[in-house]
Design a protein around this motif. Structure first.
Motif, PDB file in Angstrom:
ATOM      1  N   ALA A  12       0.838  -1.207   0.000  1.00  0.00           N
ATOM      2  CA  ALA A  12       0.000   0.000   0.000  1.00  0.00           C
ATOM      3  C   ALA A  12       0.873   1.257   0.000  1.00  0.00           C
ATOM      4  O   ALA A  12       0.560   2.243  -0.678  1.00  0.00           O
ATOM      5  CB  ALA A  12      -0.936  -0.012   1.204  1.00  0.00           C
ATOM      6  N   LEU A  13       1.981   1.214   0.736  1.00  0.00           N
ATOM      7  CA  LEU A  13       2.897   2.355   0.745  1.00  0.00           C
ATOM      8  C   LEU A  13       3.551   2.556  -0.623  1.00  0.00           C
ATOM      9  O   LEU A  13       3.766   3.693  -1.053  1.00  0.00           O
ATOM     10  CB  LEU A  13       3.957   2.186   1.830  1.00  0.00           C
ATOM     11  CG  LEU A  13       3.455   2.260   3.265  1.00  0.00           C
ATOM     12  CD1 LEU A  13       4.580   1.986   4.239  1.00  0.00           C
ATOM     13  CD2 LEU A  13       2.805   3.606   3.542  1.00  0.00           C
ATOM     14  N   ARG A  79       8.964   6.098   5.265  1.00  0.00           N
ATOM     15  CA  ARG A  79      10.143   5.542   5.939  1.00  0.00           C
ATOM     16  C   ARG A  79      10.047   4.021   6.054  1.00  0.00           C
ATOM     17  O   ARG A  79      11.057   3.323   6.013  1.00  0.00           O
ATOM     18  CB  ARG A  79      10.304   6.166   7.334  1.00  0.00           C
ATOM     19  CG  ARG A  79      10.248   7.693   7.363  1.00  0.00           C
ATOM     20  CD  ARG A  79      11.236   8.342   6.447  1.00  0.00           C
ATOM     21  NE  ARG A  79      12.586   8.184   6.971  1.00  0.00           N
ATOM     22  CZ  ARG A  79      13.679   8.556   6.331  1.00  0.00           C
ATOM     23  NH1 ARG A  79      13.598   9.111   5.154  1.00  0.00           N
ATOM     24  NH2 ARG A  79      14.874   8.367   6.844  1.00  0.00           N
ATOM     25  N   ASP A  80       8.820   3.518   6.193  1.00  0.00           N
ATOM     26  CA  ASP A  80       8.645   2.070   6.293  1.00  0.00           C
ATOM     27  C   ASP A  80       9.199   1.362   5.062  1.00  0.00           C
ATOM     28  O   ASP A  80       9.699   0.235   5.158  1.00  0.00           O
ATOM     29  CB  ASP A  80       7.161   1.714   6.452  1.00  0.00           C
ATOM     30  CG  ASP A  80       6.609   2.077   7.821  1.00  0.00           C
ATOM     31  OD1 ASP A  80       7.349   2.630   8.662  1.00  0.00           O
ATOM     32  OD2 ASP A  80       5.413   1.805   8.047  1.00  0.00           O
ATOM     33  N   TYR A  92      19.624   6.138   3.808  1.00  0.00           N
ATOM     34  CA  TYR A  92      18.785   7.328   3.917  1.00  0.00           C
ATOM     35  C   TYR A  92      18.103   7.439   5.279  1.00  0.00           C
ATOM     36  O   TYR A  92      17.244   8.285   5.478  1.00  0.00           O
ATOM     37  CB  TYR A  92      17.729   7.338   2.798  1.00  0.00           C
ATOM     38  CG  TYR A  92      18.366   7.349   1.434  1.00  0.00           C
ATOM     39  CD1 TYR A  92      18.899   8.517   0.909  1.00  0.00           C
ATOM     40  CD2 TYR A  92      18.461   6.186   0.680  1.00  0.00           C
ATOM     41  CE1 TYR A  92      19.511   8.532  -0.334  1.00  0.00           C
ATOM     42  CE2 TYR A  92      19.064   6.190  -0.561  1.00  0.00           C
ATOM     43  CZ  TYR A  92      19.587   7.364  -1.062  1.00  0.00           C
ATOM     44  OH  TYR A  92      20.201   7.369  -2.287  1.00  0.00           O
ATOM     45  N   MET A  93      18.502   6.565   6.196  1.00  0.00           N
ATOM     46  CA  MET A  93      17.920   6.565   7.538  1.00  0.00           C
ATOM     47  C   MET A  93      19.015   6.835   8.567  1.00  0.00           C
ATOM     48  O   MET A  93      20.076   6.205   8.514  1.00  0.00           O
ATOM     49  CB  MET A  93      17.286   5.197   7.853  1.00  0.00           C
ATOM     50  CG  MET A  93      16.154   4.800   6.949  1.00  0.00           C
ATOM     51  SD  MET A  93      15.530   3.136   7.326  1.00  0.00           S
ATOM     52  CE  MET A  93      14.442   3.519   8.704  1.00  0.00           C
ATOM     53  N   PRO A  94      18.749   7.735   9.528  1.00  0.00           N
ATOM     54  CA  PRO A  94      19.731   7.927  10.601  1.00  0.00           C
ATOM     55  C   PRO A  94      19.750   6.706  11.526  1.00  0.00           C
ATOM     56  O   PRO A  94      18.792   5.930  11.580  1.00  0.00           O
ATOM     57  CB  PRO A  94      19.228   9.173  11.333  1.00  0.00           C
ATOM     58  CG  PRO A  94      17.777   9.266  10.996  1.00  0.00           C
ATOM     59  CD  PRO A  94      17.607   8.621   9.646  1.00  0.00           C
ATOM     60  N   ASP A  95      20.834   6.554  12.257  1.00  0.00           N
ATOM     61  CA  ASP A  95      20.999   5.402  13.146  1.00  0.00           C
ATOM     62  C   ASP A  95      19.865   5.269  14.154  1.00  0.00           C
ATOM     63  O   ASP A  95      19.424   4.165  14.462  1.00  0.00           O
ATOM     64  CB  ASP A  95      22.332   5.483  13.897  1.00  0.00           C
ATOM     65  CG  ASP A  95      23.531   5.262  12.974  1.00  0.00           C
ATOM     66  OD1 ASP A  95      23.333   4.736  11.855  1.00  0.00           O
ATOM     67  OD2 ASP A  95      24.656   5.620  13.376  1.00  0.00           O
ATOM     68  N   GLU A  96      19.375   6.414  14.672  1.00  0.00           N
ATOM     69  CA  GLU A  96      18.306   6.373  15.666  1.00  0.00           C
ATOM     70  C   GLU A  96      17.043   5.754  15.057  1.00  0.00           C
ATOM     71  O   GLU A  96      16.321   5.008  15.712  1.00  0.00           O
ATOM     72  CB  GLU A  96      17.977   7.777  16.195  1.00  0.00           C
ATOM     73  CG  GLU A  96      19.137   8.485  16.861  1.00  0.00           C
ATOM     74  CD  GLU A  96      20.114   9.126  15.871  1.00  0.00           C
ATOM     75  OE1 GLU A  96      19.707   9.540  14.763  1.00  0.00           O
ATOM     76  OE2 GLU A  96      21.306   9.191  16.200  1.00  0.00           O
TER      77      GLU A  96
END
Length: 136
Positions: A12-13, A79-80, A92-96
């Motif tokens: 869906a995303l 983001r998912d 493209y994602m920070p570690d947190e």
């Protein structure tokens, strides 16, 4: 094995992302042939993915290309999807954020192993709350 609900959530995303790209093409000056071909490849991915869910390299490539080809909508890429496809998408994602998704995956696997339902969106919202806030 990826659960059907989790898999359907990500399909869906992908469809949502496709809609963003189509709308972008309609309102901005984008080389039409190149853009149309990209959207066509995304359509093919959406159709093929249910039959080959473990073969995500094409999805990784497509998501990374969105960041390079369409920087004006990069902030709208769910983001998912970065987590779902993994690999180069994780750049493209920070570690947190990666840490939150690792916790989510662990919770999802635990719930599936126990035969319990798992609401990805609800669990993600719980994990994204600041540690000092109350989690009701």
């Amino acid at each position: 094995m990826v659960s059907k609900n989790y898999f359907d959530h990500n399909l869906a995303l992908l469809a949502h992302l496709r809609g963003l790209l189509v709308a972008l093409g309609e309102r901005e000056q984008i080389p039409d042939e190149s853009h149309a071909a990209f959207v066509q490849r995304l359509d093919e991915l959406i159709i093929a993915l249910p039959d080959i869910p473990e073969d995500r390299h094409l999805g990784q490539d497509m998501i990374c290309q969105v960041f390079h080809r369409y920087p004006q909508v990069a902030h709208q890429v769910p983001r998912d999807l970065l987590w779902f496809f993994g690999g180069d998408c994780l750049h493209y994602m920070p570690d947190e954020e990666i840490s939150i998704y690792q916790q989510l995956d662990e919770r999802r696997h635990e719930a599936e192993a126990q035969g319990q339902p798992f609401d990805w969106n609800q669990e993600r919202q719980l994990l994204e709350l600041p540690e000092t806030s109350s989690r009701h």
